[in-house]
Scaffold this active site. Structure first.
Site, PDB file in Angstrom:
ATOM      1  N   SER A 102       0.810  -1.212   0.000  1.00 30.25           N
ATOM      2  CA  SER A 102       0.000   0.000   0.000  1.00 30.25           C
ATOM      3  C   SER A 102       0.849   1.270   0.000  1.00 30.25           C
ATOM      4  O   SER A 102       1.753   1.428   0.820  1.00 30.25           O
ATOM      5  CB  SER A 102      -0.888  -0.026   1.262  1.00 30.25           C
ATOM      6  OG  SER A 102      -1.254   1.271   1.640  1.00 30.25           O
ATOM      7  N   GLY A 103       0.500   2.193  -0.906  1.00 24.65           N
ATOM      8  CA  GLY A 103       1.196   3.481  -0.937  1.00 24.65           C
ATOM      9  C   GLY A 103       0.965   4.249   0.350  1.00 24.65           C
ATOM     10  O   GLY A 103       1.883   4.887   0.885  1.00 24.65           O
ATOM     11  N   LEU A 104      -0.251   4.154   0.855  1.00 23.87           N
ATOM     12  CA  LEU A 104      -0.563   4.842   2.113  1.00 23.87           C
ATOM     13  C   LEU A 104       0.298   4.282   3.256  1.00 23.87           C
ATOM     14  O   LEU A 104       0.875   5.022   4.044  1.00 23.87           O
ATOM     15  CB  LEU A 104      -2.047   4.660   2.447  1.00 23.87           C
ATOM     16  CG  LEU A 104      -2.435   5.153   3.834  1.00 23.87           C
ATOM     17  CD1 LEU A 104      -2.876   6.598   3.787  1.00 23.87           C
ATOM     18  CD2 LEU A 104      -3.509   4.285   4.445  1.00 23.87           C
TER      19      LEU A 104
ATOM     20  N   ASP B  86       0.792  10.553   1.996  1.00 25.61           N
ATOM     21  CA  ASP B  86       0.591   9.679   0.832  1.00 25.61           C
ATOM     22  C   ASP B  86       0.276  10.591  -0.352  1.00 25.61           C
ATOM     23  O   ASP B  86      -0.881  10.773  -0.728  1.00 25.61           O
ATOM     24  CB  ASP B  86      -0.576   8.724   1.147  1.00 25.61           C
ATOM     25  CG  ASP B  86      -0.885   7.778  -0.002  1.00 25.61           C
ATOM     26  OD1 ASP B  86      -0.020   7.596  -0.884  1.00 25.61           O
ATOM     27  OD2 ASP B  86      -2.011   7.221  -0.014  1.00 25.61           O
TER      28      ASP B  86
ATOM     29  N   ASP C 112       0.738  -1.121  -5.101  1.00 23.38           N
ATOM     30  CA  ASP C 112       0.033   0.127  -5.369  1.00 23.38           C
ATOM     31  C   ASP C 112       1.070   1.084  -5.964  1.00 23.38           C
ATOM     32  O   ASP C 112       1.987   1.520  -5.261  1.00 23.38           O
ATOM     33  CB  ASP C 112      -0.497   0.631  -4.017  1.00 23.38           C
ATOM     34  CG  ASP C 112      -1.075   2.024  -4.091  1.00 23.38           C
ATOM     35  OD1 ASP C 112      -1.229   2.560  -5.200  1.00 23.38           O
ATOM     36  OD2 ASP C 112      -1.389   2.580  -3.008  1.00 23.38           O
TER      37      ASP C 112
ATOM     38  N   ASP D  10       0.416   4.043  -7.430  1.00 21.34           N
ATOM     39  CA  ASP D  10      -0.131   5.401  -7.604  1.00 21.34           C
ATOM     40  C   ASP D  10      -0.435   5.673  -9.088  1.00 21.34           C
ATOM     41  O   ASP D  10      -1.099   4.871  -9.710  1.00 21.34           O
ATOM     42  CB  ASP D  10       0.832   6.436  -6.996  1.00 21.34           C
ATOM     43  CG  ASP D  10       0.948   6.277  -5.480  1.00 21.34           C
ATOM     44  OD1 ASP D  10       0.057   5.630  -4.892  1.00 21.34           O
ATOM     45  OD2 ASP D  10       1.914   6.777  -4.899  1.00 21.34           O
TER      46      ASP D  10
ATOM     47  N   GLU E 105      -3.402   4.361 -11.018  1.00 19.04           N
ATOM     48  CA  GLU E 105      -4.673   5.079 -10.919  1.00 19.04           C
ATOM     49  C   GLU E 105      -4.695   6.278 -11.860  1.00 19.04           C
ATOM     50  O   GLU E 105      -3.646   6.861 -12.168  1.00 19.04           O
ATOM     51  CB  GLU E 105      -4.919   5.505  -9.465  1.00 19.04           C
ATOM     52  CG  GLU E 105      -3.873   6.444  -8.907  1.00 19.04           C
ATOM     53  CD  GLU E 105      -3.910   6.530  -7.371  1.00 19.04           C
ATOM     54  OE1 GLU E 105      -3.721   5.496  -6.716  1.00 19.04           O
ATOM     55  OE2 GLU E 105      -4.125   7.642  -6.846  1.00 19.04           O
TER      56      GLU E 105
ATOM     57  N   LYS F 160      -0.167  12.499  -7.057  1.00 17.35           N
ATOM     58  CA  LYS F 160      -1.520  12.225  -6.538  1.00 17.35           C
ATOM     59  C   LYS F 160      -1.608  12.591  -5.054  1.00 17.35           C
ATOM     60  O   LYS F 160      -0.576  12.837  -4.401  1.00 17.35           O
ATOM     61  CB  LYS F 160      -1.879  10.743  -6.753  1.00 17.35           C
ATOM     62  CG  LYS F 160      -0.968   9.693  -6.140  1.00 17.35           C
ATOM     63  CD  LYS F 160      -0.960   9.513  -4.640  1.00 17.35           C
ATOM     64  CE  LYS F 160      -2.167   8.974  -3.980  1.00 17.35           C
ATOM     65  NZ  LYS F 160      -2.425   7.575  -4.155  1.00 17.35           N
TER      66      LYS F 160
ATOM     67  N   ASN G  95      -3.778  11.034  -1.553  1.00 17.91           N
ATOM     68  CA  ASN G  95      -4.595   9.899  -1.121  1.00 17.91           C
ATOM     69  C   ASN G  95      -6.077  10.178  -1.354  1.00 17.91           C
ATOM     70  O   ASN G  95      -6.565  11.282  -1.105  1.00 17.91           O
ATOM     71  CB  ASN G  95      -4.333   9.601   0.365  1.00 17.91           C
ATOM     72  CG  ASN G  95      -5.127   8.408   0.833  1.00 17.91           C
ATOM     73  OD1 ASN G  95      -6.292   8.526   1.237  1.00 17.91           O
ATOM     74  ND2 ASN G  95      -4.529   7.230   0.743  1.00 17.91           N
ATOM     75  N   SER G  96      -6.783   9.143  -1.795  1.00 17.51           N
ATOM     76  CA  SER G  96      -8.170   9.303  -2.233  1.00 17.51           C
ATOM     77  C   SER G  96      -9.124   9.805  -1.153  1.00 17.51           C
ATOM     78  O   SER G  96     -10.199  10.315  -1.461  1.00 17.51           O
ATOM     79  CB  SER G  96      -8.698   7.978  -2.782  1.00 17.51           C
ATOM     80  OG  SER G  96      -7.844   7.513  -3.798  1.00 17.51           O
TER      81      SER G  96
ATOM     82  N   ARG H  38      -6.902   1.526 -12.016  1.00 18.15           N
ATOM     83  CA  ARG H  38      -7.735   2.021 -10.916  1.00 18.15           C
ATOM     84  C   ARG H  38      -8.485   3.269 -11.362  1.00 18.15           C
ATOM     85  O   ARG H  38      -7.875   4.260 -11.779  1.00 18.15           O
ATOM     86  CB  ARG H  38      -6.830   2.312  -9.723  1.00 18.15           C
ATOM     87  CG  ARG H  38      -7.472   3.106  -8.615  1.00 18.15           C
ATOM     88  CD  ARG H  38      -6.659   2.919  -7.356  1.00 18.15           C
ATOM     89  NE  ARG H  38      -6.828   3.986  -6.407  1.00 18.15           N
ATOM     90  CZ  ARG H  38      -6.207   4.043  -5.233  1.00 18.15           C
ATOM     91  NH1 ARG H  38      -5.364   3.073  -4.887  1.00 18.15           N
ATOM     92  NH2 ARG H  38      -6.396   5.046  -4.411  1.00 18.15           N
TER      93      ARG H  38
ATOM     94  N   HIS I  23     -12.754   2.516  -7.218  1.00 17.86           N
ATOM     95  CA  HIS I  23     -12.588   3.032  -5.863  1.00 17.86           C
ATOM     96  C   HIS I  23     -13.729   3.985  -5.516  1.00 17.86           C
ATOM     97  O   HIS I  23     -14.226   4.715  -6.382  1.00 17.86           O
ATOM     98  CB  HIS I  23     -11.247   3.761  -5.749  1.00 17.86           C
ATOM     99  CG  HIS I  23     -10.734   3.811  -4.334  1.00 17.86           C
ATOM    100  ND1 HIS I  23     -11.285   3.097  -3.298  1.00 17.86           N
ATOM    101  CD2 HIS I  23      -9.691   4.494  -3.780  1.00 17.86           C
ATOM    102  CE1 HIS I  23     -10.626   3.336  -2.191  1.00 17.86           C
ATOM    103  NE2 HIS I  23      -9.639   4.189  -2.450  1.00 17.86           N
TER     104      HIS I  23
END
Ligand code: SPV
Ligand code: MG
Length: 554
Positions: free
Chosen positions: A42-44, A54, A81, A83, A110, A116, A118-119, A154, A185
């Site tokens: 996970s990037g986070l 992130d 991940d 990104d 994504e 980016k 974080n979403s 993504r 997502h």
């Protein structure tokens, strides 16, 4: 099987694939040990592990390094991940090459703009033009070297608030460009948005979801929606932060460590997770010193003996003698440390009486279930599987210095026992000594030089007249590789023959001591030799001995 193939197989099989977020080797390993199908690099999580946002603050190399560490720690596939692909299509191609070479099974990219965010962060969630992202997918698929490697596209249209139609349009375009799956997502607090998307999806590629924002969705519901893979993206990390904070704040408040034990794992679990057990197994085969291998057996199964150790009995109600504490360390612990100093690490301890009290680590334990009815020879043979090289047998009721072991290691003899002739001068013995008669008399006197001179033993036993004895056996013996083979054979022969008849000084073979077998070896014509020492050891048989040991040992 290579991991990208494993992941492909999972996509072919029935059921939802469940993968979990991680950020390093240990968190990835815990994902595997808890039975999940794969690891989400996970990037986070990786960003958080560096304590940075992130938001593409870290470089591709740092994310790749983290994913590789995770991949090396597990045998399940890692989905990384990636990104937005860390730049444009050129960066994506380089990235795919690097991740695939590192053994990562799949990457997700994504359709947001680099860098980016974080979403779940409100505000700037800028989508890339469809054409630009299609270009990245084409680049990724073109760059991969093996067929099974997967590129997951993504779709962030729902995150950016562009609606279902845009999300579907993008998903279709990405599948056409070659995406192997669509990660749709959503940060809605219910699964409705995702359900709507799934119901409108034609399943031209499998769907992947990340239900962090809508955690109430059950696996059954995920399956009903036709979703193929679910990513529990960051729950290990969040558990870790909470647990660490709880423990650290308690330590800070209380200023001590003993009340947090139920909140932490024992060190043994840490070592197990590191793979220490396996390392120890393999090093037995591969770690070679050039020195001959020597194993040690310490028989420590007996209860305090009624005639020998009466004055120590009150101290030995709950523990065997080897567990007796001498200034903060047990006799056994001290002896093991002494043996370790002489590079002897393969140490076996045979337990019986109050075995739970022998808590020393770093040894192999064998149990003698018959310790109440049988004697020390039977205990020694409980560790028979260890007798496959030069073997040292050391009684558990003595303390010794390591130079004594060094001297013993340096002699060449099939059967050598360590003897001391100072007994003639010692007072207040209330114990029957293991006496030794040698062919040639030993050097007498306080200042003796013995080097490695060995004396041939003629007799050994407790019932020899003291005046004929030249020395006392101190309870340390060493058998060469050849000697130990003979020792085993002679013992097994004696087991058949002396079941019901006296075996030297013992009623039968089961009651025999090591000395009985040594005497037997001598009578069979084997040469048993004695190494003379006049200091460097003491036995702990009486309360006096014990007090003395406590007064001289640090
Ligand atoms: C991650 O774990 O880094 C993800 C999932 O990309 S999310 O945080 O939901 O964006
Ligand atoms: Mg991410």
């Amino acid at each position: 099987m290579i991991k990208s193939k494993k992941l492909r197989e999972l996509f072919k099989k029935d059921g939802v694939i469940k993968i979990v977020g991680a950020h390093d080797g240990i968190t990835a390993k815990l994902v595997e040990l808890n039975g999940f199908d794969g690891v989400w690099a996970s990037g986070l999580e990786v960003s958080t592990s560096y304590a940075v946002p992130d938001a593409n603050i870290l470089t591709m190399t740092q994310y790749l390094q983290a994913a590789s560490v995770m991949n090396d720690a597990v045998s399940i596939p890692v989905v990384a991940d990636c990104d937005t692909g860390y730049g444009n299509s050129n960066n994506v191609m380089f990235m795919v090459k690097k991740y695939e070479t590192a053994g990562i099974a799949a990457v997700t990219i994504e359709d947001k703009l680099f860098p980016k965010v974080n979403s779940y962060i409100p505000g700037r969630q800028e989508l890339a033009p469809i054409a630009e992202f299609v270009g990245k997918i084409l680049a990724a698929k073109n760059a991969q070297a093996t067929e099974d490697f997967m590129v997951i596209a993504r779709v962030e249209a729902l995150i950016a608030g562009w609606g279902q139609e845009e999300a579907l349009k993008r998903a279709h375009a990405y599948v056409q460009a070659g995406a192997d799956a669509i990660l749709i997502h959503s940060k809605a607090s219910t699964p409705d948005e995702i359900a709507r998307f799934a119901k409108a999806w034609d399943f031209s590629a499998p769907l992947v979801i990340v239900p962090t924002a809508y955690p109430m969705i059950s696996l059954e519901e995920v399956e009903e929606l036709g979703v193929k893979m679910v990513i529990y993206a960051n729950h290990g990390l969040r558990a870790e932060i909470k647990a660490i904070n709880e423990v650290l704040s308690q330590i800070r408040e209380e200023g001590r460590l003993d009340r947090i034990n139920d909140k932490i794992v024992p060190m043994s679990e840490v070592f197990e997770l590191q793979g220490m057990t396996q390392m120890k197994e393999t090093e037995k085969i591969f770690l070679r010193s050039g020195e001959e291998e020597v194993k040690v057996i310490i028989p420590a199964a007996g209860a305090p003996s009624a005639h020998n150790q009466t004055s120590l009995e009150p101290l030995l109600q709950d523990r065997p003698l080897a567990a007796l504490d001498i200034n903060g360390k047990s006799i056994l612990q001290r002896n093991i440390e002494t043996l370790n100093k002489s590079k002897l690490y393969d140490i076996s301890v045979v337990r019986g009486y109050k075995k739970a009290a022998l808590g020393v680590e770093g040894v192999t334990y064998f149990d003698n279930p018959k310790h109440q009815s049988e004697h020390i020879l039977s205990s020694i043979f409980c560790a028979e599987e260890k007798m496959d090289c030069k073997t040292l047998i050391i009684y558990s009721d003595i303390l010794f210095e390591n130079w004594l072991i060094e001297r013993l290691k340096s002699v060449n003899s099939d059967f050598v026992i360590v003897v001391d002739n100072s007994f003639k001068r010692s007072l207040n013995r209330n114990k029957k000594l293991d006496l030794v008669v040698t062919k040639e008399s030993l050097v007498l006197g306080d200042r003796v030089l013995t080097y490695e001179h060995l004396y041939e033993v003629e007799k050994i036993g407790k019932t020899l007249p003291e005046e004929t004895a030249s020395a006392e056996f101190i309870g340390v013996a060493m058998f060469s590789k050849k000697g130990v083979e003979i020792f085993k054979k002679v013992y097994h022969d004696a087991l058949r023959e002396y079941k019901n008849k006296p075996f030297h000084e013992a009623e039968n073979i089961f009651q025999a001591s090591l000395e009985d077998l040594l005497q037997h070896l001598i009578e069979l014509g084997y040469k048993v030799e004695a190494l003379q020492v006049n200091s460097g050891w003491m036995e702990i048989h009486t309360f006096e001995n014990y007090k003395f040991a406590c007064s001289i040992v640090r």
